[in-house]
Design an enzyme around this catalytic site. Sequence first.
Site, PDB file in Angstrom:
ATOM      1  N   ALA A   1      -2.351  -8.876   0.823  1.00  0.00           N
ATOM      2  CA  ALA A   1      -1.755  -8.653  -0.490  1.00  0.00           C
ATOM      3  C   ALA A   1      -1.314  -7.201  -0.640  1.00  0.00           C
ATOM      4  O   ALA A   1      -0.198  -6.919  -1.103  1.00  0.00           O
ATOM      5  CB  ALA A   1      -2.740  -9.031  -1.593  1.00  0.00           C
ATOM      6  N   TYR A   2      -2.184  -6.279  -0.256  1.00  0.00           N
ATOM      7  CA  TYR A   2      -1.835  -4.860  -0.363  1.00  0.00           C
ATOM      8  C   TYR A   2      -0.634  -4.532   0.522  1.00  0.00           C
ATOM      9  O   TYR A   2       0.339  -3.918   0.068  1.00  0.00           O
ATOM     10  CB  TYR A   2      -3.037  -4.006   0.044  1.00  0.00           C
ATOM     11  CG  TYR A   2      -2.789  -2.520  -0.111  1.00  0.00           C
ATOM     12  CD1 TYR A   2      -2.857  -1.925  -1.372  1.00  0.00           C
ATOM     13  CD2 TYR A   2      -2.497  -1.720   0.984  1.00  0.00           C
ATOM     14  CE1 TYR A   2      -2.629  -0.565  -1.521  1.00  0.00           C
ATOM     15  CE2 TYR A   2      -2.268  -0.362   0.832  1.00  0.00           C
ATOM     16  CZ  TYR A   2      -2.333   0.214  -0.420  1.00  0.00           C
ATOM     17  OH  TYR A   2      -2.097   1.556  -0.574  1.00  0.00           O
ATOM     18  N   SER A   3      -0.662  -4.970   1.774  1.00  0.00           N
ATOM     19  CA  SER A   3       0.417  -4.644   2.706  1.00  0.00           C
ATOM     20  C   SER A   3       1.749  -5.201   2.227  1.00  0.00           C
ATOM     21  O   SER A   3       2.769  -4.497   2.212  1.00  0.00           O
ATOM     22  CB  SER A   3       0.093  -5.201   4.096  1.00  0.00           C
ATOM     23  OG  SER A   3      -1.085  -4.624   4.624  1.00  0.00           O
TER      24      SER A   3
END
Length: 244
Positions: free
Chosen positions: A150-152
């Site tokens: 999700a962050y990437s």
Amino acid sequence: MIFEGRFAGRRAIVTGGASGIGRACAARMRDEGAEVTVWDIDTAAMAVMEGVRSRDVDVTDASAVEAAMAADAEAMGGLDILVCSAGITGPNATTWEYPLEDWHRVYDLNLHGVFYCNRVAAPMMKAAGYGRIVNIASIAGKEGNPNAPAYSSSKAAVIGLTKSLGKELADTGVTVNCVAPAAVESPIFEQMTEEFIAYMKSKIPMGRFGTTDEIAAMVTWLACEEAAFSTGACFDVSGGRATY
């Protein structure tokens, strides 16, 4: 190094400005002469920042962003600079095990919050004929970190949004850029596992984490008048980690 007076007469909003990179950016622009308003939901941390205005704003709420930006631009007499630094990492898990509620939570803040802020600031700055928007992305958005889907991917989307908006505003006097740091020692580490922190450090050729002041140095250059020919770009601050 402080460049005294560099932002004299300029008005800035910094999201996520109560801690980490956002706080360092807000403090440096304040010290260089800008009138700064910090947005965050951590009201206790904002309360101890001297010389800046503060507002409790949830940037995942599009209506709240629109109302707050209009109010703060009126209070400051305009808006010249927007730094979008609010963000979270989310949990460390494989893609197939990633909780859906965390996926949406990360995207709501890391991407939708940036979009809402950019969307409101862009026409205000365009009408004024001047502006600087700097979004905080991540080296993870370019290279992808395992166990951080999700962050990437949300940070990759920030890079794409920045490039799109930068081209849309290229002939207006408004520039839009983003910064892609490698791991930086900040309170965001509290959201990560020790194993993941060690993994990130192992990927940095300099063998150390960045500092919030080092990221703020790049952000404030992009936010100043001098950076007039840079737009729609992603600037790495990665200790050598970036490969493209």
